[in-house]
Motif scaffolding. Structure first.
Motif, PDB file in Angstrom:
ATOM      1  N   VAL A  20      28.395   8.501  89.903  1.00  0.00           N
ATOM      2  CA  VAL A  20      29.223   8.078  91.105  1.00  0.00           C
ATOM      3  C   VAL A  20      28.490   6.869  92.171  1.00  0.00           C
ATOM      4  N   PRO A  21      29.170   6.129  92.214  1.00  0.00           N
ATOM      5  CA  PRO A  21      28.767   5.242  93.606  1.00  0.00           C
ATOM      6  C   PRO A  21      28.859   5.449  94.706  1.00  0.00           C
ATOM      7  N   LEU A  22      28.110   6.112  95.653  1.00  0.00           N
ATOM      8  CA  LEU A  22      28.072   6.369  96.704  1.00  0.00           C
ATOM      9  C   LEU A  22      28.552   5.660  98.067  1.00  0.00           C
ATOM     10  N   ASP A  23      27.847   4.271  97.904  1.00  0.00           N
ATOM     11  CA  ASP A  23      28.792   3.435  99.068  1.00  0.00           C
ATOM     12  C   ASP A  23      30.441   3.146  98.099  1.00  0.00           C
ATOM     13  N   ASN A  82      10.508  17.428 103.936  1.00  0.00           N
ATOM     14  CA  ASN A  82       9.451  15.992 103.565  1.00  0.00           C
ATOM     15  C   ASN A  82       8.529  16.394 102.879  1.00  0.00           C
ATOM     16  N   PRO A  83       7.418  15.220 102.060  1.00  0.00           N
ATOM     17  CA  PRO A  83       6.511  15.623 101.823  1.00  0.00           C
ATOM     18  C   PRO A  83       5.431  15.295 102.521  1.00  0.00           C
ATOM     19  N   ARG A  84       5.570  14.927 103.836  1.00  0.00           N
ATOM     20  CA  ARG A  84       3.875  15.410 104.814  1.00  0.00           C
ATOM     21  C   ARG A  84       4.090  16.161 104.693  1.00  0.00           C
ATOM     22  N   HIS A  85       5.130  18.133 104.879  1.00  0.00           N
ATOM     23  CA  HIS A  85       5.272  18.846 105.044  1.00  0.00           C
ATOM     24  C   HIS A  85       4.858  19.748 103.842  1.00  0.00           C
ATOM     25  N   HIS A  86       4.483  19.109 102.258  1.00  0.00           N
ATOM     26  CA  HIS A  86       5.064  19.941 101.485  1.00  0.00           C
ATOM     27  C   HIS A  86       3.068  20.853 101.840  1.00  0.00           C
ATOM     28  N   ALA A  87       1.916  20.649 101.601  1.00  0.00           N
ATOM     29  CA  ALA A  87       0.698  21.742 101.874  1.00  0.00           C
ATOM     30  C   ALA A  87       0.919  22.353 103.524  1.00  0.00           C
ATOM     31  N   ILE A 103      21.389  12.524  98.906  1.00  0.00           N
ATOM     32  CA  ILE A 103      20.923  12.790 100.246  1.00  0.00           C
ATOM     33  C   ILE A 103      19.766  11.619 100.836  1.00  0.00           C
ATOM     34  N   GLY A 104      18.826  10.703  99.581  1.00  0.00           N
ATOM     35  CA  GLY A 104      18.090   9.863  99.960  1.00  0.00           C
ATOM     36  C   GLY A 104      16.326  10.047  99.755  1.00  0.00           C
ATOM     37  N   ALA A 105      16.777  11.141  99.042  1.00  0.00           N
ATOM     38  CA  ALA A 105      15.349  12.264  98.609  1.00  0.00           C
ATOM     39  C   ALA A 105      14.779  11.806  97.301  1.00  0.00           C
ATOM     40  N   GLY A 106      13.828  12.267  97.457  1.00  0.00           N
ATOM     41  CA  GLY A 106      13.129  11.595  95.685  1.00  0.00           C
ATOM     42  C   GLY A 106      12.849  12.653  95.105  1.00  0.00           C
ATOM     43  N   PRO A 107      12.223  12.978  94.238  1.00  0.00           N
ATOM     44  CA  PRO A 107      12.225  13.849  92.872  1.00  0.00           C
ATOM     45  C   PRO A 107      11.044  14.561  93.588  1.00  0.00           C
ATOM     46  N   GLY A 152      28.027  14.173  99.923  1.00  0.00           N
ATOM     47  CA  GLY A 152      29.543  14.042  98.424  1.00  0.00           C
ATOM     48  C   GLY A 152      30.302  12.880  99.077  1.00  0.00           C
ATOM     49  N   ALA A 153      30.191  13.128 100.474  1.00  0.00           N
ATOM     50  CA  ALA A 153      31.849  12.061 101.277  1.00  0.00           C
ATOM     51  C   ALA A 153      30.935  10.891 101.915  1.00  0.00           C
ATOM     52  N   MET A 154      29.677  10.718 101.686  1.00  0.00           N
ATOM     53  CA  MET A 154      28.972   9.263 102.200  1.00  0.00           C
ATOM     54  C   MET A 154      27.338   9.451 101.371  1.00  0.00           C
ATOM     55  N   GLU A 155      26.895   7.939 101.679  1.00  0.00           N
ATOM     56  CA  GLU A 155      25.557   8.058 101.566  1.00  0.00           C
ATOM     57  C   GLU A 155      25.046   8.738 103.077  1.00  0.00           C
ATOM     58  N   VAL A 156      24.105  10.106 102.742  1.00  0.00           N
ATOM     59  CA  VAL A 156      23.633  10.710 103.164  1.00  0.00           C
ATOM     60  C   VAL A 156      22.288   9.757 102.734  1.00  0.00           C
ATOM     61  N   ASP A 157      20.790   9.814 104.218  1.00  0.00           N
ATOM     62  CA  ASP A 157      19.452   9.843 103.931  1.00  0.00           C
ATOM     63  C   ASP A 157      18.780   9.984 105.220  1.00  0.00           C
ATOM     64  N   VAL A 158      18.388  11.493 104.380  1.00  0.00           N
ATOM     65  CA  VAL A 158      17.310  12.177 105.381  1.00  0.00           C
ATOM     66  C   VAL A 158      15.631  12.222 105.183  1.00  0.00           C
ATOM     67  N   SER A 159      15.888  11.377 104.559  1.00  0.00           N
ATOM     68  CA  SER A 159      14.225  11.005 104.098  1.00  0.00           C
ATOM     69  C   SER A 159      13.311  11.034 105.607  1.00  0.00           C
ATOM     70  N   ALA A 160      13.657  10.529 106.026  1.00  0.00           N
ATOM     71  CA  ALA A 160      12.937  10.262 107.691  1.00  0.00           C
ATOM     72  C   ALA A 160      12.829  11.616 108.168  1.00  0.00           C
ATOM     73  N   ALA A 161      14.023  12.699 107.811  1.00  0.00           N
ATOM     74  CA  ALA A 161      14.025  13.837 108.548  1.00  0.00           C
ATOM     75  C   ALA A 161      12.730  14.706 108.108  1.00  0.00           C
ATOM     76  N   ASP A 162      12.434  15.779 109.114  1.00  0.00           N
ATOM     77  CA  ASP A 162      11.884  16.457 108.218  1.00  0.00           C
ATOM     78  C   ASP A 162      11.914  17.990 107.127  1.00  0.00           C
ATOM     79  N   PHE A 163      12.901  18.355 108.001  1.00  0.00           N
ATOM     80  CA  PHE A 163      14.247  19.285 106.282  1.00  0.00           C
ATOM     81  C   PHE A 163      15.573  18.974 106.635  1.00  0.00           C
TER      82      PHE A 163
END
Lengths: 397, 397
Positions: A287-290, A228-233, A83-87, A195-206
């Motif tokens: 799996v290569p999502l592209d 989103n890490p900016r909301h973790h705290a 989903i375009g997110a990090g650890p 799982g059907a495409m390259e999802v990228d929610v990294s700019a979203a809040d949740f």
């Protein structure tokens, strides 16, 4: 398109090898992977190991030794790239409805001065019901339909990347930017895209999603929540179970949230269901999502081309604007789907008139698409054409 | 008590046959069944069937054909007799924390004129955290500790039948009557009593519990929620997912709760985890709960007798006043438990000083109790007595 050409496309398919990693019953073409994904071959052994080797032999010690306790985070980290997110940004557990509740409630508390929730009445019902439930619980909130097109007084906007009925796809970066520019928080539901495409929610809040559709984690496999890490705290978990506590095993009288993504864990994970997801992620790690997205667009486009004008298309005709499903409308839709299933082509029907066909690129091939379309055309011709009532309806549409 | 006498008690034990229905690792005495119950022998095959035969072969059709969709209610009906409830009164799913949230939130909305929640700060932390979370979410609620002993302005009282630390047991009928006479609603948490005794929550307003302790449903097996029938038509599910809708597959835009217990189902059940519970209930269908309670009292009393004054008892000395666990306090508790586990006797330690021993009557016998107590005494003598620091502490207590 001739069937031989489809067989040639299958032979050249770079994802072809994945098909052998799934258990697919003989004699059917399974086009319901957008509802429940097929069983990966490695899952049975992975679940057996959890039951017999971990639970059976390690007993309560498996919470540490087999990593059960950490699974909401370790599986979250493995799922994140999908989903375009990090650890450290995703937790796995509970159900989609419950993580929607957590995400939207947290967003409301981050925007206490705003009293509007924007939702899509056409969204999968549980999304909308949970929003209505939250609005009712708090009181004083307006739930506004997306169609009103106004975000400037909204606290939060909840949308699905891909529509569960039509497969229509939102432009995630553009909508996210528009919502956030209006001062609202963006929550994406990616159940029908992950799982059907390259999802990228990294700019979203949740973001939220399930793992039992294209991801093939198993029936009722755990949901996930991206924060989103900016909301973790600052974001609050309104379901403050002990596993989200800063020191869960100190058994303190008062709740103190963990400083990181762990605060969104609620309580004891469903370990057997987690094992199913773990096995599926063994596949997704490779799996290569592209390539998945490219094949998904090719499969759905081929199906639309082959079915032609025989049915009224309910999905976008442009591949980039759809997910990995194709939907049609027909007043005799239920009967058509029954006849298709009798012939081994499994799609699903949603009242009042929607036929849905999901194409999971890891285990559906071009020849499957050919055969499914041919069967659909045969059903329409043989089953319905002779039916006087249908002929009349067809004549007027 | 001589070990031979214990072996004779085991030989005469009417529950003895159940021991062979569990997988118990060689060489250990497992006294942590109050945390995670042992693996029933039938579970692996039951889970395999769900994965390979149901999911693998029936795919999405298993939601109907294998009964997955109905499991929250069918498993609820099978579990109901274990808590004194009837059919149509219990739903299974999610986690204990989440069903606590549903129960307490529903109770608050049934008593809108009252703004006090009575909880027990000594209760398992997640119970108290969820109550605090709800109070914070709503605003204007006071969370009052049970010790204040006042219910006459309380909306709801949430208590555990058996204390997770000491094993002390509340008198459920008496407390329920007192709470309800004061106009408050009673919510019981029976996590630490269900499967260890004849639980009866039928007079309560709500009850919750987990299924992975004495019930042996597996790690993270689904929780359950009992709702008294008098509240079925009026109590609200504040987590209104689509599976609690009156017509879930009509995909209506607005939430309309089912008229019966189904309204408390949230969403897609965790099917693999449900399979583990299903297998455990195959056992419980045949278990006489009165014999379980009688043996539980005998086992715990025997352990207390054998340990004698060697450790400070933290549990009630009277069998009727405790659950199926025995707890001791000792400043060197962590070290004692490590030494015990090294010798194959598995209990658990809770900071700062609590040693807990759970006795699951279906698979723990009298000779186990004898051997566990003997090992504990040996550890105290050999490991600690020689320790100057410990000797001094022992001298002053």
């Amino acid at each position: 398109m001739h069937r031989d050409r489809c067989l040639a496309l299958d032979a050249d398919d770079p994802l072809r090898a994945f098909r052998s990693e799934f258990v697919l019953p003989e004699g059917i073409i399974y086009l319901v992977g957008n509802s429940l994904g097929a069983l990966p071959r490695g899952t049975a052994e992975r679940v057996r190991r959890t039951v017999e080797d971990e639970w059976g032999r390690q007993l309560v010690g498996a919470w540490n030794h087999a990593g059960w306790y950490e699974q909401p985070l370790t599986l979250g980290d493995r799922l994140a790239p999908l989903i375009g997110a990090g650890p450290g940004q995703v937790v796995v557990g509970n159900t989609t409805s419950i993580v929607i509740y957590q995400a939207v409630a947290a967003a409301l508390r981050l925007r206490p001065e705003r009293r509007v929730i924007v939702s899509d009445v056409r969204n999968f019902p549980t999304d909308h019901y949970m929003v209505e439930g939250l609005a009712g619980l708090h009181g004083g909130y307006e739930v506004r339909d997306l169609a009103a097109g106004r975000f400037d007084d909204a606290a939060v906007v909840l949308l699905s990347e891909v529509d569960y009925r039509t497969g229509a796809r939102h432009d995630v970066p553009a909508v996210t930017a528009e919502v956030q520019a209006a001062g609202a928080l963006m929550v994406w539901d990616v159940c029908h895209s992950v799982g059907a495409m390259e999802v990228d929610v990294s700019a979203a809040d949740f973001a939220v999603g399930c793992t039992y559709k294209y991801l093939c984690g198993g029936p009722g496999a755990p949901a996930f929540l991206y924060v989103n890490p900016r909301h973790h705290a600052s974001a609050e978990n309104v379901l403050p179970g002990w596993h989200g506590h800063a020191a869960p095993f100190a058994f303190e009288a008062g709740y103190r949230p963990a400083a990181d993504i762990r605060r969104f864990v609620v309580s004891t994970p469903h370990v057997l269901s987690m094992a199913g997801l773990d096995a599926a992620l063994d596949l997704w790690d490779r799996v290569p999502l592209d390539l998945v997205r490219a094949k998904s667009m090719a499969l759905t486009s081929l199906f639309i081309e082959l079915v032609g004008d025989a049915l009224e298309l309910a999905s976008p005709r442009e591949a980039a604007a759809r997910g990995s499903q194709v939907s049609y409308r027909h007043p005799e839709g239920y009967r058509i789907m029954r006849a298709l299933i009798d012939r081994g082509v499994h799609g699903d029907f949603r009242a009042p008139d929607l036929l849905r066909f999901g194409f999971a690129p890891l285990y559906i091939g071009y020849a499957d698409v050919h055969d499914a379309a041919a069967t659909l055309l045969e059903v329409l011709e043989k089953e319905l054409w002779r039916d006087e009532k249908y002929s009349q309806r067809l004549a007027v549409t």
